[in-house]
Design a protein around this motif. Structure first.
Motif, PDB file in Angstrom:
ATOM      1  N   ALA A  81       3.577  -6.529  -2.431  1.00 17.25           N
ATOM      2  CA  ALA A  81       2.899  -5.297  -2.029  1.00 17.25           C
ATOM      3  C   ALA A  81       3.754  -4.506  -1.048  1.00 17.25           C
ATOM      4  O   ALA A  81       3.839  -3.275  -1.128  1.00 17.25           O
ATOM      5  CB  ALA A  81       1.543  -5.628  -1.413  1.00 17.25           C
ATOM      6  N   ASN A  84       6.277  -2.696  -2.830  1.00 14.58           N
ATOM      7  CA  ASN A  84       5.715  -1.769  -3.819  1.00 14.58           C
ATOM      8  C   ASN A  84       6.258  -2.083  -5.215  1.00 14.58           C
ATOM      9  O   ASN A  84       6.827  -1.225  -5.900  1.00 14.58           O
ATOM     10  CB  ASN A  84       6.029  -0.321  -3.440  1.00 14.58           C
ATOM     11  N   ARG A  86       5.039  -2.417  -8.069  1.00 15.97           N
ATOM     12  CA  ARG A  86       4.581  -1.627  -9.219  1.00 15.97           C
ATOM     13  C   ARG A  86       5.504  -0.445  -9.517  1.00 15.97           C
ATOM     14  O   ARG A  86       5.605  -0.003 -10.657  1.00 15.97           O
ATOM     15  CB  ARG A  86       3.167  -1.099  -8.963  1.00 15.97           C
ATOM     16  N   ALA A  87       6.143   0.079  -8.479  1.00 16.03           N
ATOM     17  CA  ALA A  87       6.980   1.266  -8.661  1.00 16.03           C
ATOM     18  C   ALA A  87       8.409   0.921  -9.063  1.00 16.03           C
ATOM     19  O   ALA A  87       9.217   1.823  -9.275  1.00 16.03           O
ATOM     20  CB  ALA A  87       6.999   2.088  -7.372  1.00 16.03           C
ATOM     21  N   LEU A 212       0.513   7.004   1.324  1.00 14.87           N
ATOM     22  CA  LEU A 212       0.271   6.473  -0.020  1.00 14.87           C
ATOM     23  C   LEU A 212       0.582   4.977  -0.083  1.00 14.87           C
ATOM     24  O   LEU A 212      -0.165   4.199  -0.699  1.00 14.87           O
ATOM     25  CB  LEU A 212       1.120   7.230  -1.039  1.00 14.87           C
ATOM     26  N   LEU A 213       1.673   4.567   0.555  1.00 15.82           N
ATOM     27  CA  LEU A 213       2.039   3.151   0.562  1.00 15.82           C
ATOM     28  C   LEU A 213       1.017   2.324   1.339  1.00 15.82           C
ATOM     29  O   LEU A 213       0.675   1.203   0.938  1.00 15.82           O
ATOM     30  CB  LEU A 213       3.430   2.979   1.162  1.00 15.82           C
ATOM     31  N   GLN A 215      -2.180   3.042   1.731  1.00 13.19           N
ATOM     32  CA  GLN A 215      -3.388   2.983   0.907  1.00 13.19           C
ATOM     33  C   GLN A 215      -3.262   1.912  -0.168  1.00 13.19           C
ATOM     34  O   GLN A 215      -4.192   1.141  -0.416  1.00 13.19           O
ATOM     35  CB  GLN A 215      -3.647   4.352   0.274  1.00 13.19           C
ATOM     36  N   GLN A 216      -2.084   1.843  -0.811  1.00 12.84           N
ATOM     37  CA  GLN A 216      -1.862   0.839  -1.842  1.00 12.84           C
ATOM     38  C   GLN A 216      -1.820  -0.561  -1.247  1.00 12.84           C
ATOM     39  O   GLN A 216      -2.323  -1.523  -1.842  1.00 12.84           O
ATOM     40  CB  GLN A 216      -0.552   1.135  -2.572  1.00 12.84           C
ATOM     41  N   LEU A 217      -1.246  -0.702  -0.049  1.00 18.39           N
ATOM     42  CA  LEU A 217      -1.180  -2.002   0.613  1.00 18.39           C
ATOM     43  C   LEU A 217      -2.578  -2.535   0.911  1.00 18.39           C
ATOM     44  O   LEU A 217      -2.871  -3.719   0.668  1.00 18.39           O
ATOM     45  CB  LEU A 217      -0.372  -1.882   1.906  1.00 18.39           C
ATOM     46  N   GLN A 219      -5.319  -1.757  -0.629  1.00 18.61           N
ATOM     47  CA  GLN A 219      -5.968  -2.079  -1.902  1.00 18.61           C
ATOM     48  C   GLN A 219      -5.498  -3.440  -2.416  1.00 18.61           C
ATOM     49  O   GLN A 219      -6.304  -4.246  -2.895  1.00 18.61           O
ATOM     50  CB  GLN A 219      -5.665  -0.993  -2.932  1.00 18.61           C
ATOM     51  N   ASP A 220      -4.196  -3.704  -2.301  1.00 17.99           N
ATOM     52  CA  ASP A 220      -3.662  -5.000  -2.729  1.00 17.99           C
ATOM     53  C   ASP A 220      -4.198  -6.128  -1.850  1.00 17.99           C
ATOM     54  O   ASP A 220      -4.477  -7.228  -2.343  1.00 17.99           O
ATOM     55  CB  ASP A 220      -2.133  -4.983  -2.669  1.00 17.99           C
ATOM     56  N   ASN A 223      -7.766  -6.827  -2.971  1.00 15.99           N
ATOM     57  CA  ASN A 223      -7.776  -7.554  -4.245  1.00 15.99           C
ATOM     58  C   ASN A 223      -7.407  -9.019  -4.045  1.00 15.99           C
ATOM     59  O   ASN A 223      -7.986  -9.913  -4.676  1.00 15.99           O
ATOM     60  CB  ASN A 223      -6.804  -6.907  -5.231  1.00 15.99           C
TER      61      ASN A 223
END
Length: 233
Positions: A81, A84, A86-87, A212-213, A215-217, A219-220, A223
């Motif tokens: 995460a 990143n 996914r990118a 943005l990073l 927010q994704q962190l 979320q991960d 999860n």
């Protein structure tokens, strides 16, 4: 090539010119006559700090172990995460805390360029730091020659603390680029003419990407906690 920012700022990038010889296209790099020792260098930098609230996650069904953010960042899922994953086009461990990360190819004029980063991740009980140890371009021989004309470094440090009963996450991102000014007409200009618009462009990029990073962190992290709780139920 000139990357434009807004309506009045410009930032020099690699400049190419096409010519023909014996029906073959030859790509030439337009360089000034400056020697390496006389070459100008533009030093660009950007920094972004941000604080966000952390969700509270506790164990369930007799598992009193708190699922703290530090545990997530020390886990494989947390490391991915932070990078990143996914990118990324590809992701390859080099050793226990160092990774070779290839970004998707981008089009630069008629060239396909794949940025390759070497990143180091150091999670501890108090923080987690990602350092960019190198940044290189992969592609044609001409593209890879540009690696001799710039260097970049980045540090992304995440810390956490609890105020009252509310936990917080703090991020501090620093990005630095040293760019050789070797194309005309920029060699005729003062260094500030490159650094000023370059810093504006870099700061705008960091200001946009860091939230943005984060927010994704989060979320991960959420999860990962849910999967852990599901495995115990």
């Amino acid at each position: 090539m000139v990357i434009q920012y807004g309506s009045s700022c410009s930032f020099p990038s690699f400049q190419f010119q096409e010519s023909s010889f014996s029906r073959k296209k030859v790509v030439e790099v337009i360089k000034s006559n400056l020697s390496d020792s006389d070459a100008k260098r533009a030093n660009l930098s950007a920094r972004k700090k941000e604080r966000i609230e952390l969700p509270k996650h506790d164990g369930i069904e007799g598992d009193n172990k708190s699922l703290h953010i530090s545990e997530f960042l020390s886990h494989k899922s947390g490391v991915e995460a932070m990078l990143n994953k996914r990118a990324l086009q590809s992701f390859e461990p080099i050793d226990s805390n160092m990774y070779r990360c290839t970004l998707p190819q981008v089009q630069l004029l008629n060239f396909e360029v794949a940025p390759v980063l070497t990143l180091q991740v150091n999670p501890t009980s108090e923080d987690c730091t990602v350092k960019m140890l190198s940044c290189k371009f992969e592609g044609s021989d001409l593209v890879e020659q540009q690696n001799d004309h710039f260097s970049a470094s980045m540090v992304n440090r995440i810390t956490w603390e609890t105020l009252g009963s509310q936990p917080f996450l703090d991020v501090d991102v620093k990005l630095n680029i040293s760019l050789e000014i070797y194309t005309m007409p920029f060699t005729m200009l003062p260094t500030a003419a490159v650094e000023s618009p370059g810093n504006i462009m870099m700061q705008a990029l960091v200001d946009r990407l860091v939230p943005l990073l984060l927010q994704q962190l989060l979320q991960d992290y959420d999860n990962w906690v849910r999967q852990h709780q599901k495995s115990l139920s």
